[in-house]
Scaffold this active site. Structure first.
Site, PDB file in Angstrom:
ATOM      1  N   SER A  66       0.029   7.135   4.315  1.00 49.97           N
ATOM      2  CA  SER A  66       0.981   6.433   5.209  1.00 49.97           C
ATOM      3  C   SER A  66       2.276   7.277   5.680  1.00 49.97           C
ATOM      4  O   SER A  66       1.593   8.490   5.949  1.00 49.97           O
ATOM      5  CB  SER A  66       2.193   5.887   4.187  1.00 49.97           C
ATOM      6  OG  SER A  66       2.254   5.401   3.196  1.00 49.97           O
TER       7      SER A  66
HETATM    8  N1  SAH Z   1       1.619   5.201  -0.765  1.00 49.77           N
HETATM    9  C1  SAH Z   1       0.255   5.605   0.170  1.00 49.77           C
HETATM   10  C2  SAH Z   1      -0.303   4.619   0.737  1.00 49.77           C
HETATM   11  C3  SAH Z   1      -1.945   3.969   0.374  1.00 49.77           C
HETATM   12  S1  SAH Z   1      -2.453   2.553   1.139  1.00 49.77           S
HETATM   13  C4  SAH Z   1       0.002   7.414   0.393  1.00 49.77           C
HETATM   14  O1  SAH Z   1       1.408   7.342   0.962  1.00 49.77           O
HETATM   15  O2  SAH Z   1      -0.556   8.444   0.266  1.00 49.77           O
HETATM   16  C5  SAH Z   1      -2.355   1.314  -0.274  1.00 49.77           C
HETATM   17  C6  SAH Z   1      -2.946   1.589  -1.280  1.00 49.77           C
HETATM   18  O3  SAH Z   1      -2.351   0.226  -2.080  1.00 49.77           O
HETATM   19  C7  SAH Z   1      -4.182   2.051  -1.577  1.00 49.77           C
HETATM   20  O4  SAH Z   1      -4.710   2.764  -1.823  1.00 49.77           O
HETATM   21  C8  SAH Z   1      -5.249   0.796  -2.355  1.00 49.77           C
HETATM   22  O5  SAH Z   1      -6.570   1.118  -2.626  1.00 49.77           O
HETATM   23  C9  SAH Z   1      -3.858   0.565  -2.998  1.00 49.77           C
HETATM   24  N2  SAH Z   1      -4.175  -0.989  -3.659  1.00 49.77           N
HETATM   25  C10 SAH Z   1      -4.559  -2.070  -3.059  1.00 49.77           C
HETATM   26  N3  SAH Z   1      -4.236  -3.363  -4.042  1.00 49.77           N
HETATM   27  C11 SAH Z   1      -4.153  -2.522  -4.375  1.00 49.77           C
HETATM   28  C12 SAH Z   1      -3.670  -3.258  -5.973  1.00 49.77           C
HETATM   29  N4  SAH Z   1      -3.403  -4.583  -5.963  1.00 49.77           N
HETATM   30  N5  SAH Z   1      -3.617  -2.814  -7.327  1.00 49.77           N
HETATM   31  C13 SAH Z   1      -3.013  -1.010  -6.879  1.00 49.77           C
HETATM   32  N6  SAH Z   1      -2.897  -0.407  -5.913  1.00 49.77           N
HETATM   33  C14 SAH Z   1      -3.900  -1.367  -4.669  1.00 49.77           C
END
Ligand code: SAH
Length: 214
Positions: A66
């Site tokens: 993010s």
């Molecule tokens: N906060 C993170 C952003 C991650 S992007 C950072 O700063 O790096 C969103 C993440 O949510 C991805 O890694 C994706 O794999 C995860 N995701 C999507 N659906 C999900 C679910 N149902 N349960 C857990 N994780 C999920």
């Protein structure tokens, strides 16, 4: 492998904090955490030189780390305090997780992608951050350790998952981008009583989708 925290990176982090302040981030604890967490370790190596740009970048598995402003904004909205129990859905790179741990929260983070889960868990521990990381479908939260003071969801869905609202403490706060792939709004939810919630809209954002039943 942990990368060295050079003077250049430290200066870039200070500049990032100045930028975030100008963009409206006022929570001192959030800004202090951004100033401390070495974001360069959470970046895909080909984007290393951009580690302290205020942008989102691709990580493995077609996901993104993010934008620092978004991390700061979501964290500021839920007013994280020391020792609070915080549930994070979507560990991804682990950067947001590190910010929460740095702020003194007890963090439970769920990621459904096994590669990202393993990588972020290892990295966070190498950096000395010790959240509890789980591999699983965060759509249903993490009932075992509920209720939570705060819940932060870092992927978007077209509605607020009921199960997450249930796992929030009374007086607890949850933040999540809600909408489809074109338009999403940052929604802050405050649980005022067992089945009573107050919702506020904090503007448009763009996130990768939260995958249900993965
Ligand atoms: N906060 C993170 C952003 C991650 S992007 C950072 O700063 O790096 C969103 C993440 O949510 C991805 O890694 C994706 O794999 C995860 N995701 C999507 N659906 C999900 C679910 N149902 N349960 C857990 N994780 C999920």
């Amino acid at each position: 492998m942990i990368l060295e925290d050079t003077e250049i990176f430290k200066n870039q982090r200070n500049n990032l904090v100045i930028q975030l302040r100008k963009k409206g981030i006022t929570d001192k604890n959030v800004l202090a955490a951004i100033e401390k967490v070495p974001r360069h370790n959470f970046m895909n190596h080909c984007y290393l030189e951009f580690a302290y740009y205020d942008h989102a970048y691709p990580i493995d598995e077609e996901q993104t780390i993010s934008q620092p402003y978004t991390v700061a904004f979501q964290t500021q909205l839920i007013e994280v305090k020391k020792k609070e129990k915080v549930l994070e859905i979507g560990t991804g790179s682990g950067y947001q997780t590190a910010i929460l741990v740095e702020m003194g929260a007890r963090v439970y983070s769920v990621e459904h992608n096994e590669t990202l889960h393993k990588k972020s868990k290892k990295l966070l521990s190498e950096l000395g951050y010790n959240p509890l990381c789980f591999l699983g479908d965060g759509f249903y939260g993490l009932q075992k350790f509920s209720p939570y003071d705060k819940i932060i969801v870092t992927a978007a869905y077209h509605e607020l998952p009921r199960e997450l609202l249930k796992q929030l403490k009374i007086k607890g706060k949850m933040v999540m981008p809600v909408g489809n792939s074109n338009t999403q709004h940052m929604i802050l939810v405050e649980k005022v009583a067992e089945n009573e919630f107050v919702y506020t809209d904090h503007g448009s954002f763009y996130f990768v989708p939260l995958i249900k039943d993965c």
